[in-house]
Design a protein around this motif. Structure first.
Motif, PDB file in Angstrom:
ATOM      1  N   VAL A  42     -28.034  30.556  -2.583  1.00 59.60           N
ATOM      2  CA  VAL A  42     -28.750  30.368  -1.321  1.00 59.60           C
ATOM      3  C   VAL A  42     -27.823  30.060  -0.158  1.00 59.60           C
ATOM      4  N   SER A  43     -26.529  29.974  -0.418  1.00 59.41           N
ATOM      5  CA  SER A  43     -25.590  29.794   0.690  1.00 59.41           C
ATOM      6  C   SER A  43     -25.376  31.134   1.381  1.00 59.41           C
ATOM      7  N   GLY A  44     -24.892  31.071   2.620  1.00 54.60           N
ATOM      8  CA  GLY A  44     -24.612  32.323   3.329  1.00 54.60           C
ATOM      9  C   GLY A  44     -23.609  33.165   2.579  1.00 54.60           C
ATOM     10  N   ALA A  45     -22.575  32.509   2.025  1.00 49.24           N
ATOM     11  CA  ALA A  45     -21.562  33.234   1.263  1.00 49.24           C
ATOM     12  C   ALA A  45     -22.160  33.859   0.017  1.00 49.24           C
ATOM     13  N   GLY A  46     -23.089  33.150  -0.600  1.00 50.82           N
ATOM     14  CA  GLY A  46     -23.732  33.674  -1.801  1.00 50.82           C
ATOM     15  C   GLY A  46     -24.558  34.911  -1.507  1.00 50.82           C
ATOM     16  N   LYS A  47     -25.264  34.871  -0.402  1.00 55.21           N
ATOM     17  CA  LYS A  47     -26.100  36.012  -0.027  1.00 55.21           C
ATOM     18  C   LYS A  47     -25.256  37.234   0.326  1.00 55.21           C
ATOM     19  N   LYS A  48     -24.053  36.977   0.851  1.00 64.67           N
ATOM     20  CA  LYS A  48     -23.168  38.089   1.207  1.00 64.67           C
ATOM     21  C   LYS A  48     -22.394  38.635   0.009  1.00 64.67           C
ATOM     22  N   SER A  49     -22.375  37.894  -1.090  1.00 66.44           N
ATOM     23  CA  SER A  49     -21.514  38.244  -2.214  1.00 66.44           C
ATOM     24  C   SER A  49     -21.939  39.514  -2.941  1.00 66.44           C
ATOM     25  N   GLY A  50     -23.232  39.824  -2.881  1.00 61.99           N
ATOM     26  CA  GLY A  50     -23.736  40.991  -3.606  1.00 61.99           C
ATOM     27  C   GLY A  50     -24.027  40.710  -5.071  1.00 61.99           C
TER      28      GLY A  50
END
Length: 236
Positions: A42-50
């Protein structure tokens, strides 16, 4: 107007200081347990990770609440990856990984409620980051505090004893384990195993047998202590 600008700028600066910017490989992602995967998702980085498919709003809210209730656990989880990276790097790169690991874990340490079930584990890993950064006094302070806040959690004692032994303070390591409450000494296989091991290393093998027996009665899975004691003529 100027005051409003300064307030807005201060808020933006604070937000940027707390912003989470972290990327990792899929193999690193797979080293995490399920809790870290949930928190990171749910972090921004997590959402961008694919690494995630789109979640339903309710699922996303539940996962976000889980991570936030653990003090922004995605920071702690990033710290674990950075500690792992430090193990495979050297020089300035290793130092930078260790420094950032301590900062990331500290973010969560400063926010996680004391009654959260993840608290002891996170504090032990924070002490590890402090120790590896050569902040040894702070590491011992962190672990001693944990024995006070969570006196019935075996990790507090075994971690403290481990680092005392690394500092060649074997008797102090034994004393740290013996400070655990009697109930914990009766129930923790890990605590009994390490107490037996350290007593054996202190040439007190007969005293070690008592704790070794208890560790194996509690199904400790590693046979090494039993084998080592057997070579000293102490079998059961």
């Amino acid at each position: 107007m100027k005051r409003l600008f300064l307030v807005a700028f201060g808020f933006l600066s604070a937000f940027q200081a707390l912003a989470f910017n972290f990327s990792l490989s899929e193999s690193e992602f797979n080293t995490w347990d399920e809790r870290c995967k949930i928190a990171f998702s749910v972090s921004g980085a997590g959402k961008k990770s694919g690494f995630y498919q789109n979640m339903a709003p309710r699922q996303n809210a539940d996962m976000k609440r889980f991570g936030e209730e653990a003090g922004g656990a995605w920071h702690y989880c990033a710290g674990l990856i950075l500690l792992h990276r430090a193990n495979s790097t050297s020089g300035k790169e290793r130092e930078e990984n260790l420094i950032r690991a301590a900062k990331e874990i500290n973010f969560t340490v400063a926010r996680i409620p004391q009654n959260h079930e993840w608290y002891p584990e996170i504090y032990v890993d924070y002490a590890r980051a402090q120790y590896l950064n050569n902040n040894k006094i702070e590491a011992f302070t962190t672990l001693k505090r944990l024995t006070t806040t969570h006196p019935t959690h075996s990790l507090a004692y075994t971690a403290l004893a481990y680092y005392l032994k690394k500092e060649n303070q074997l008797e102090q390591a034994i004393a740290a384990l013996q400070q655990a409450p009697e109930l914990l000494l009766n129930e923790s296989a890990e605590l009994n195993y390490f107490l037996g091991w350290y007593l054996m290393e202190a040439n007190r093998a007969e005293a070690a047998v008592v704790y070794a027996k208890r560790a194996y009665e509690l199904d400790y899975p590693v046979p090494t202590l039993r084998q080592r004691l057997a070579t000293k003529g102490l079998s059961w």
